[in-house]
Write a protein that holds these residues in place. Structure first.
Motif, PDB file in Angstrom:
ATOM      1  N   ALA A 295      51.180  31.382  38.434  1.00 57.14           N
ATOM      2  CA  ALA A 295      50.228  32.355  37.907  1.00 57.14           C
ATOM      3  C   ALA A 295      49.329  32.931  38.989  1.00 57.14           C
ATOM      4  O   ALA A 295      48.550  33.849  38.726  1.00 57.14           O
ATOM      5  N   LEU A 296      49.419  32.408  40.213  1.00 62.18           N
ATOM      6  CA  LEU A 296      48.661  32.930  41.343  1.00 62.18           C
ATOM      7  C   LEU A 296      49.628  33.555  42.332  1.00 62.18           C
ATOM      8  O   LEU A 296      50.720  33.039  42.557  1.00 62.18           O
ATOM      9  N   ALA A 297      49.241  34.662  42.934  1.00 60.99           N
ATOM     10  CA  ALA A 297      50.084  35.330  43.917  1.00 60.99           C
ATOM     11  C   ALA A 297      49.216  35.810  45.064  1.00 60.99           C
ATOM     12  O   ALA A 297      48.014  36.034  44.908  1.00 60.99           O
ATOM     13  N   GLY A 298      49.855  35.970  46.240  1.00 62.28           N
ATOM     14  CA  GLY A 298      49.149  36.529  47.381  1.00 62.28           C
ATOM     15  C   GLY A 298      48.711  35.530  48.421  1.00 62.28           C
ATOM     16  O   GLY A 298      48.136  35.906  49.439  1.00 62.28           O
ATOM     17  N   ALA A 299      48.961  34.237  48.201  1.00 63.01           N
ATOM     18  CA  ALA A 299      48.624  33.211  49.182  1.00 63.01           C
ATOM     19  C   ALA A 299      49.726  32.157  49.189  1.00 63.01           C
ATOM     20  O   ALA A 299      50.429  31.963  48.189  1.00 63.01           O
ATOM     21  N   ASP A 300      49.862  31.466  50.330  1.00 59.10           N
ATOM     22  CA  ASP A 300      50.975  30.526  50.502  1.00 59.10           C
ATOM     23  C   ASP A 300      50.713  29.157  49.896  1.00 59.10           C
ATOM     24  O   ASP A 300      51.637  28.343  49.790  1.00 59.10           O
TER      25      ASP A 300
ATOM     26  N   ALA B 295      25.226  46.806  41.030  1.00 59.45           N
ATOM     27  CA  ALA B 295      26.371  47.665  40.724  1.00 59.45           C
ATOM     28  C   ALA B 295      27.549  47.376  41.647  1.00 59.45           C
ATOM     29  O   ALA B 295      28.696  47.713  41.316  1.00 59.45           O
ATOM     30  N   GLU B 296      27.287  46.760  42.793  1.00 60.41           N
ATOM     31  CA  GLU B 296      28.349  46.454  43.754  1.00 60.41           C
ATOM     32  C   GLU B 296      28.830  45.001  43.648  1.00 60.41           C
ATOM     33  O   GLU B 296      29.717  44.590  44.393  1.00 60.41           O
ATOM     34  N   PHE B 297      28.237  44.234  42.742  1.00 60.84           N
ATOM     35  CA  PHE B 297      28.519  42.791  42.699  1.00 60.84           C
ATOM     36  C   PHE B 297      29.999  42.514  42.450  1.00 60.84           C
ATOM     37  O   PHE B 297      30.638  41.751  43.190  1.00 60.84           O
ATOM     38  N   SER B 298      30.570  43.089  41.398  1.00 57.65           N
ATOM     39  CA  SER B 298      31.957  42.801  41.038  1.00 57.65           C
ATOM     40  C   SER B 298      32.918  43.214  42.144  1.00 57.65           C
ATOM     41  O   SER B 298      33.902  42.509  42.428  1.00 57.65           O
ATOM     42  N   ARG B 299      32.649  44.360  42.774  1.00 60.46           N
ATOM     43  CA  ARG B 299      33.508  44.819  43.861  1.00 60.46           C
ATOM     44  C   ARG B 299      33.431  43.872  45.054  1.00 60.46           C
ATOM     45  O   ARG B 299      34.442  43.479  45.636  1.00 60.46           O
ATOM     46  N   ASN B 300      32.215  43.457  45.405  1.00 64.77           N
ATOM     47  CA  ASN B 300      32.041  42.655  46.611  1.00 64.77           C
ATOM     48  C   ASN B 300      32.633  41.261  46.494  1.00 64.77           C
ATOM     49  O   ASN B 300      33.200  40.735  47.453  1.00 64.77           O
ATOM     50  N   ILE B 301      32.488  40.617  45.321  1.00 65.92           N
ATOM     51  CA  ILE B 301      32.989  39.241  45.223  1.00 65.92           C
ATOM     52  C   ILE B 301      34.514  39.204  45.254  1.00 65.92           C
ATOM     53  O   ILE B 301      35.103  38.141  45.480  1.00 65.92           O
ATOM     54  N   ARG B 302      35.176  40.354  45.055  1.00 70.14           N
ATOM     55  CA  ARG B 302      36.649  40.393  45.074  1.00 70.14           C
ATOM     56  C   ARG B 302      37.220  40.749  46.442  1.00 70.14           C
ATOM     57  O   ARG B 302      38.447  40.773  46.598  1.00 70.14           O
ATOM     58  N   ARG B 303      36.384  41.028  47.399  1.00 73.04           N
ATOM     59  CA  ARG B 303      36.874  41.390  48.719  1.00 73.04           C
ATOM     60  C   ARG B 303      37.659  40.230  49.315  1.00 73.04           C
ATOM     61  O   ARG B 303      37.140  39.135  49.466  1.00 73.04           O
ATOM     62  N   GLY B 304      38.916  40.492  49.642  1.00 72.34           N
ATOM     63  CA  GLY B 304      39.752  39.483  50.284  1.00 72.34           C
ATOM     64  C   GLY B 304      40.387  38.476  49.353  1.00 72.34           C
ATOM     65  O   GLY B 304      41.118  37.597  49.809  1.00 72.34           O
ATOM     66  N   VAL B 305      40.135  38.569  48.034  1.00 68.18           N
ATOM     67  CA  VAL B 305      40.727  37.620  47.099  1.00 68.18           C
ATOM     68  C   VAL B 305      42.234  37.895  47.003  1.00 68.18           C
ATOM     69  O   VAL B 305      42.642  39.026  46.732  1.00 68.18           O
ATOM     70  N   PRO B 306      43.080  36.900  47.218  1.00 70.36           N
ATOM     71  CA  PRO B 306      44.532  37.104  47.146  1.00 70.36           C
ATOM     72  C   PRO B 306      44.957  37.650  45.790  1.00 70.36           C
ATOM     73  O   PRO B 306      44.438  37.250  44.751  1.00 70.36           O
TER      74      PRO B 306
END
Length: 345
Positions: free
Chosen positions: A286-291, A313-324
């Motif tokens: 169920a997870l993708a994008g990491a080994d 207003a930027e909270f949701s965008r910022n916490i997802r930065r780099g999330v696989p």
């Protein structure tokens, strides 16, 4: 001799359970709270002494009172929605569905400054299920690696996110007790909130560590999971039930809802030890994008990104930065988003 041993074990078990039940459900405040548990343990001790000397009457009396205590527990200790609640769980989320449009009442959107200083905002929001774009699991840790609070966030292409969290509905002056969770000390609530509220308060105010995981689900499963949360929250508002540390907590509820949508999910110890849910999800593909789960955990750790975000207003965008698995955070469609929201205090 065997009968005495069995009887003794039964008395000890009844003494432990009864003392805990009377402690957590005691009508007396402060030090007087210990009166009933102490009397119960004294009665159990007398029953044990009686067994050891061949006198059965104290044991029979204890048995009768234990049956009475069990009857009181079953019939007299009932969940309720009518109590003096902590402000953050004072209201309960309820939803109505018309086609693709889901209207949620009592979506929490508090502006938290400290644990005790915040602006109270309960809102009515509408969500278009035809725009449902993502499902994320957020895990919040406060000390022990095996235990985390699990929250599920649904993202929409109009830029909205709504988080569902299975919460202990604490009364005023309640203190959390894991043992108390076995003894009907708290009611259960499924609460909808914004990410700027429920995720931000945990990292930025309570000092917890937050991790985000993009969950990939079969076609149609995300919609069914969303509607299951709405249905469960609405049912609890109509018919209250108790929280249970083992069988009715944040992760077991998530598992039960998901199992309704994808039947046959394997039961796993990591459902109970919620801190290890990423390994469970990785096993289910169920997870993708990491080994590995470890790589996913490291990249999904969003605590510092959350604390560095000043503009809500930027909270949701910022916490997802780099999330696989997250190609990029959806850009808000301001016009669509404005059309789907309405606020009520």
């Amino acid at each position: 001799m065997i009968a005495q041993i069995v009887g003794g074990v039964a008395i000890v078990a009844g003494a432990a359970w009864g003392a805990a039940a009377l402690w957590f459900q005691s009508p007396f405040p402060g030090r007087a709270r210990a009166v009933l548990p102490a009397a119960w343990l004294a009665l159990a001790a007398a029953a044990l002494v009686g067994l050891s000397i061949g006198e059965s009457r104290p044991a029979w009396l204890f048995s009768v009172l234990l049956l009475a205590l069990l009857a009181w527990w079953r019939l007299g200790v009932r969940p309720s929605n009518d109590r003096q609640w902590m402000p953050e769980v004072e209201r309960q989320t309820q939803g109505t569905i018309e086609g693709d449009i889901v209207t949620l009442r009592n979506v929490r959107n508090f502006d938290w400054r400290t644990r005790t200083d915040y602006d109270v905002r309960w809102e009515t929001r509408r969500y278009d299920l035809s725009r449902l774009a993502s499902v994320d699991l957020a895990l919040s840790y406060w000390g022990r690696p095996a235990i985390a609070h699990a929250l599920v966030s649904f993202g929409f292409s109009d830029g909205q996110y709504v988080v569902f969290s299975v919460e202990i509905r604490r009364k005023l002056h309640d203190e959390f007790s894991e043992i108390g969770g076995f003894f009907r000390q708290y009611e259960l609530s499924v609460l909808a909130s914004t990410e700027e509220d429920s995720l931000r308060v945990r990292t930025n105010v309570r000092g917890e560590e937050g991790y985000l995981y993009r969950v990939h689900m079969p076609e149609g499963a995300a919609r069914k999971l969303f509607l299951s949360y709405v249905d469960t929250a609405t049912r609890l508002a109509d018919k209250p039930r108790f929280y249970n540390t083992l069988t009715g907590n944040c992760t077991t509820i998530v598992y039960r809802l998901a199992d309704q949508i994808v039947p046959g999910l394997p039961l796993d110890y990591r459902v109970l030890f919620s801190g290890y849910l990423p390994e469970y999800l990785y096993r289910l593909d169920a997870l993708a994008g990491a080994d590995s789960p470890q790589a996913y955990r490291q990249a999904g750790h969003y605590t510092q990104r959350a604390r560095a975000t000043v503009d809500a207003a930027e909270f949701s965008r910022n916490i997802r930065r780099g999330v696989p698995g997250v190609a990029q955070a959806p850009a808000p469609d301001q016009e669509a988003g404005a059309g789907m929201r309405s606020r009520a205090t």
